[in-house]
Design a protein around this motif. Structure first.
Motif, PDB file in Angstrom:
ATOM      1  N   UNK A 141      -7.466 -27.932 -26.615  1.00  0.00           N
ATOM      2  CA  UNK A 141      -8.348 -28.562 -27.602  1.00  0.00           C
ATOM      3  C   UNK A 141      -9.753 -29.500 -28.129  1.00  0.00           C
ATOM      4  N   UNK A 142      -9.257 -29.682 -26.673  1.00  0.00           N
ATOM      5  CA  UNK A 142     -10.271 -30.775 -25.897  1.00  0.00           C
ATOM      6  C   UNK A 142     -11.819 -29.905 -25.796  1.00  0.00           C
ATOM      7  N   UNK A 143     -11.178 -28.349 -24.565  1.00  0.00           N
ATOM      8  CA  UNK A 143     -12.022 -28.050 -24.621  1.00  0.00           C
ATOM      9  C   UNK A 143     -12.796 -27.597 -25.088  1.00  0.00           C
ATOM     10  N   UNK A 144     -12.189 -27.119 -26.281  1.00  0.00           N
ATOM     11  CA  UNK A 144     -13.305 -26.489 -28.023  1.00  0.00           C
ATOM     12  C   UNK A 144     -13.368 -27.594 -28.503  1.00  0.00           C
ATOM     13  N   UNK A 145     -13.893 -28.889 -28.224  1.00  0.00           N
ATOM     14  CA  UNK A 145     -14.255 -30.081 -28.568  1.00  0.00           C
ATOM     15  C   UNK A 145     -16.092 -29.487 -27.926  1.00  0.00           C
ATOM     16  N   UNK A 146     -15.854 -29.817 -25.814  1.00  0.00           N
ATOM     17  CA  UNK A 146     -16.661 -29.527 -25.983  1.00  0.00           C
ATOM     18  C   UNK A 146     -17.111 -28.398 -25.684  1.00  0.00           C
ATOM     19  N   UNK A 147     -17.022 -27.376 -25.925  1.00  0.00           N
ATOM     20  CA  UNK A 147     -17.581 -25.860 -26.172  1.00  0.00           C
ATOM     21  C   UNK A 147     -18.633 -26.039 -28.317  1.00  0.00           C
ATOM     22  N   UNK A 148     -17.830 -26.717 -28.906  1.00  0.00           N
ATOM     23  CA  UNK A 148     -18.678 -27.008 -30.132  1.00  0.00           C
ATOM     24  C   UNK A 148     -20.236 -27.989 -29.464  1.00  0.00           C
ATOM     25  N   UNK A 149     -19.416 -28.815 -28.845  1.00  0.00           N
ATOM     26  CA  UNK A 149     -20.786 -30.254 -28.704  1.00  0.00           C
ATOM     27  C   UNK A 149     -21.933 -28.813 -27.693  1.00  0.00           C
ATOM     28  N   UNK A 150     -21.518 -28.166 -26.658  1.00  0.00           N
ATOM     29  CA  UNK A 150     -22.478 -27.074 -25.766  1.00  0.00           C
ATOM     30  C   UNK A 150     -22.917 -25.444 -26.311  1.00  0.00           C
ATOM     31  N   UNK A 151     -22.527 -25.634 -27.238  1.00  0.00           N
ATOM     32  CA  UNK A 151     -22.933 -24.473 -28.386  1.00  0.00           C
ATOM     33  C   UNK A 151     -23.931 -25.236 -29.873  1.00  0.00           C
ATOM     34  N   UNK A 152     -23.575 -26.155 -30.080  1.00  0.00           N
ATOM     35  CA  UNK A 152     -24.726 -27.244 -30.982  1.00  0.00           C
ATOM     36  C   UNK A 152     -26.021 -27.404 -30.095  1.00  0.00           C
ATOM     37  N   UNK A 153     -25.577 -27.728 -29.331  1.00  0.00           N
ATOM     38  CA  UNK A 153     -27.120 -28.057 -28.683  1.00  0.00           C
ATOM     39  C   UNK A 153     -28.299 -27.033 -28.181  1.00  0.00           C
ATOM     40  N   UNK A 154     -27.300 -26.133 -27.203  1.00  0.00           N
ATOM     41  CA  UNK A 154     -28.497 -24.577 -26.923  1.00  0.00           C
ATOM     42  C   UNK A 154     -28.321 -24.120 -28.293  1.00  0.00           C
ATOM     43  N   UNK A 155     -27.689 -23.705 -28.979  1.00  0.00           N
ATOM     44  CA  UNK A 155     -27.857 -23.048 -29.764  1.00  0.00           C
ATOM     45  C   UNK A 155     -27.279 -21.336 -30.262  1.00  0.00           C
ATOM     46  N   UNK A 156     -26.273 -21.203 -29.279  1.00  0.00           N
ATOM     47  CA  UNK A 156     -25.981 -20.845 -28.452  1.00  0.00           C
ATOM     48  C   UNK A 156     -24.092 -20.014 -29.280  1.00  0.00           C
ATOM     49  N   UNK A 157     -23.777 -19.433 -29.637  1.00  0.00           N
ATOM     50  CA  UNK A 157     -22.825 -18.394 -29.936  1.00  0.00           C
ATOM     51  C   UNK A 157     -21.428 -19.086 -29.472  1.00  0.00           C
ATOM     52  N   UNK A 158     -20.389 -20.101 -30.180  1.00  0.00           N
ATOM     53  CA  UNK A 158     -19.629 -20.755 -29.711  1.00  0.00           C
ATOM     54  C   UNK A 158     -19.086 -19.854 -28.310  1.00  0.00           C
ATOM     55  N   UNK A 159     -18.484 -18.404 -28.798  1.00  0.00           N
ATOM     56  CA  UNK A 159     -18.081 -17.902 -27.777  1.00  0.00           C
ATOM     57  C   UNK A 159     -18.498 -17.957 -26.301  1.00  0.00           C
ATOM     58  N   UNK A 160     -20.129 -17.769 -26.825  1.00  0.00           N
ATOM     59  CA  UNK A 160     -20.838 -17.513 -25.576  1.00  0.00           C
ATOM     60  C   UNK A 160     -20.897 -18.946 -24.716  1.00  0.00           C
ATOM     61  N   UNK A 161     -20.569 -19.997 -25.022  1.00  0.00           N
ATOM     62  CA  UNK A 161     -20.400 -21.548 -25.060  1.00  0.00           C
ATOM     63  C   UNK A 161     -19.158 -21.402 -24.499  1.00  0.00           C
ATOM     64  N   UNK A 162     -18.214 -21.097 -24.786  1.00  0.00           N
ATOM     65  CA  UNK A 162     -16.695 -20.751 -24.579  1.00  0.00           C
ATOM     66  C   UNK A 162     -17.143 -19.996 -23.166  1.00  0.00           C
TER      67      UNK A 162
END
Length: 189
Positions: A141-162
């Motif tokens: 759940x912690x990593x998922x929250x970071x993934x959301x921030x990364x994906x939002x900032x890069x404009x990438x899909x969440x799976x890519x950031x994951x």
């Protein structure tokens, strides 16, 4: 304490005001070693985030100070160095404030154990993540929250950031046994 703050020369140095603070509060050597290890992982993490997501605004110095002091309350609650407990969190924030640390930096001592509340900053997420992955612990759940921030900032899909974060954290976690052995080589008291 000196050995805990200087051995393993490859570790990045703590922020300059942290070692004197650790001495002043009587931090046990194991705590100093732990804070160095988490700080070093936080350095790697913010460097990676900067490369992967240069558009994500991160207060790097706040993350590094937070990682270097997040468990300082364990100087008062020493039993929590080798066992469970959360009393060190509130105590750590108060201890830092008492020693003149700004509230924006002292907050990490109180917030590193919880990341689900409203208004959690990316800096708080990164300190919490460094505090888990240094020992090879993965918290979905912690990593998922970071993934959301990364994906939002890069404009990438969440799976890519994951996938990118997962690969990076896997590399960091691979050295966990060595870090755990280093920390365990120092006394709790």
């Amino acid at each position: 304490m000196k050995r805990a703050l200087t051995e393993w020369p490859g570790l990045r140095p703590l922020p300059p005001r942290v070692p004197p603070l650790l001495r002043k509060v009587g931090a046990p050597p194991r705590l100093a070693a732990h804070l160095r290890l988490v700080h070093d992982v936080a350095c790697e993490l913010v460097e990676w985030v900067g490369r992967y997501s240069p558009g994500l605004v991160v207060d790097r110095s706040a993350v590094l100070f937070g990682a270097a002091t997040h468990d300082i309350g364990k100087a008062l609650h020493v039993a929590e160095l080798s066992g469970p407990g959360g009393r060190h969190e509130k105590a750590g924030r108060a201890l830092l404030l008492t020693h003149g640390v700004e509230p924006r930096l002292a907050r990490f001592a109180a917030t590193h154990g919880s990341w689900t509340g409203d208004g959690v900053t990316v800096e708080e997420l990164l300190v919490s993540l460094a505090d888990k992955v240094w020992k090879g612990k993965r918290v979905t759940d912690l990593e998922d929250l970071v993934v959301v921030r990364l994906a939002d900032a890069t404009g990438s899909e969440r799976w890519e950031a994951f996938l990118a974060l997962d690969e990076f954290l896997g590399t960091v976690a691979a050295d966990a046994e060595r870090r755990l052995a280093f920390q365990a080589s120092f006394p709790v008291a």
